[in-house]
Motif scaffolding. Sequence first.
Motif, PDB file in Angstrom:
ATOM      1  N   GLY A  73       0.793  -1.222   0.000  1.00 19.05           N
ATOM      2  CA  GLY A  73       0.000   0.000   0.000  1.00 19.05           C
ATOM      3  C   GLY A  73       0.825   1.270   0.000  1.00 19.05           C
ATOM      4  N   THR A  74       0.412   2.216  -0.827  1.00 19.70           N
ATOM      5  CA  THR A  74       0.949   3.577  -0.813  1.00 19.70           C
ATOM      6  C   THR A  74      -0.114   4.500  -0.234  1.00 19.70           C
ATOM      7  OG1 THR A  74       2.345   3.233  -2.761  1.00 19.70           O
ATOM      8  CG2 THR A  74       1.768   5.506  -2.219  1.00 19.70           C
ATOM      9  N   LEU A  75       0.238   5.290   0.754  1.00 27.30           N
ATOM     10  CA  LEU A  75      -0.663   6.314   1.276  1.00 27.30           C
ATOM     11  C   LEU A  75      -0.589   7.525   0.365  1.00 27.30           C
ATOM     12  CD1 LEU A  75      -2.562   7.331   3.547  1.00 27.30           C
ATOM     13  CD2 LEU A  75      -0.508   8.230   4.685  1.00 27.30           C
ATOM     14  N   HIS A  76      -1.714   7.897  -0.218  1.00 34.65           N
ATOM     15  CA  HIS A  76      -1.687   9.003  -1.183  1.00 34.65           C
ATOM     16  C   HIS A  76      -1.672  10.360  -0.474  1.00 34.65           C
ATOM     17  CE1 HIS A  76      -5.890   9.593  -0.435  1.00 34.65           C
ATOM     18  NE2 HIS A  76      -6.345   8.650  -1.267  1.00 34.65           N
ATOM     19  N   ARG A  77      -1.954  11.409  -1.220  1.00 34.61           N
ATOM     20  CA  ARG A  77      -1.737  12.764  -0.685  1.00 34.61           C
ATOM     21  C   ARG A  77      -2.798  13.231   0.297  1.00 34.61           C
ATOM     22  NH1 ARG A  77      -0.917  16.909  -4.937  1.00 34.61           N
ATOM     23  NH2 ARG A  77      -0.366  18.201  -3.143  1.00 34.61           N
ATOM     24  N   VAL A  78      -3.644  12.314   0.760  1.00 31.57           N
ATOM     25  CA  VAL A  78      -4.412  12.643   1.959  1.00 31.57           C
ATOM     26  C   VAL A  78      -3.446  13.064   3.064  1.00 31.57           C
ATOM     27  CG1 VAL A  78      -4.407  10.256   2.825  1.00 31.57           C
ATOM     28  CG2 VAL A  78      -6.183  11.830   3.583  1.00 31.57           C
ATOM     29  N   LEU A 100       3.116   9.124  -0.287  1.00 31.29           N
ATOM     30  CA  LEU A 100       3.254  10.091  -1.376  1.00 31.29           C
ATOM     31  C   LEU A 100       2.907  11.466  -0.831  1.00 31.29           C
ATOM     32  CD1 LEU A 100       3.485  11.033  -4.332  1.00 31.29           C
ATOM     33  CD2 LEU A 100       1.094  10.344  -4.640  1.00 31.29           C
ATOM     34  N   THR A 101       3.817  12.421  -1.002  1.00 29.12           N
ATOM     35  CA  THR A 101       3.598  13.747  -0.443  1.00 29.12           C
ATOM     36  C   THR A 101       4.302  14.821  -1.265  1.00 29.12           C
ATOM     37  OG1 THR A 101       3.982  15.163   1.499  1.00 29.12           O
ATOM     38  CG2 THR A 101       5.535  13.363   1.156  1.00 29.12           C
ATOM     39  N   SER A 102       3.712  16.002  -1.249  1.00 28.40           N
ATOM     40  CA  SER A 102       4.338  17.172  -1.856  1.00 28.40           C
ATOM     41  C   SER A 102       4.894  18.098  -0.787  1.00 28.40           C
ATOM     42  CB  SER A 102       3.292  17.933  -2.696  1.00 28.40           C
ATOM     43  OG  SER A 102       2.245  18.401  -1.849  1.00 28.40           O
TER      44      SER A 102
END
Length: 248
Positions: free
Chosen positions: A118-123, A146-148
Amino acid sequence: MTGTNLEVCVDTIEGAWIAAENGADRIELCAALSEGGLTPSAGMMAAASRLPIPVYAMIRPRSGDFRYSDAEKTIMLRDIQLAGHHGMSGIVTGAATSDGRLDIEFLSPALRHSGLQGTLHRVFDTLHDFPLAIADAIEAGFERILTSGQGRKADRHLQALAEIVRLAEGRISIMAGSGVSHLNASRILAETGVHELHASCSVLEKAHSSNQPEVSLGFIAQDGIRVTSAEHVRLLRAAIDTFDENRT
């Protein structure tokens, strides 16, 4: 030291093959990237399972915020099952509680029962407390975030990204995404310490004619649609490889 992984997000099967054949290490498979990425169809997942690299399916039932109803969570659980059934290597998902925390009561069993990575998205970028969010992501069983850096574009929030990497302490991978390209990849890698990059590598493809029915009826925007670019994937792959060579 291992090399930097490149994940390319796509919303067409053609785009998935273009990314795979031009240097991507992993695909994030979506529908509707114009909406930030939604869950792809079962048929799309089945077709993408034939790619020679890992494919992670986005699990996001709608656009908008990440606070989901029980009915939406039921849909997400079914979509996760379909992702496994149709040969996905993993999923990209996330959910938040009303008080701004990661919804690990939903996400943890969903991941555990799926048997998928699992990848945790930009939530993640919407949550209030980075250290707590990282700890919750690890507890829920995610392998990466995943983060900005909590901004619109990753290259404008390098200090925040570096702090997230520091807080993660190698317990979970941090992947920088949003606005990543061959033009800024080296700087992002050098100044943050991330070892994974996420990008669409897309370009605007203009409509053949403003008179074509799809344009006049509104199915295609006047300025065209975004498509995966083989050249942009290759350029980003080359920028990453050059950085990795210089780093070693």
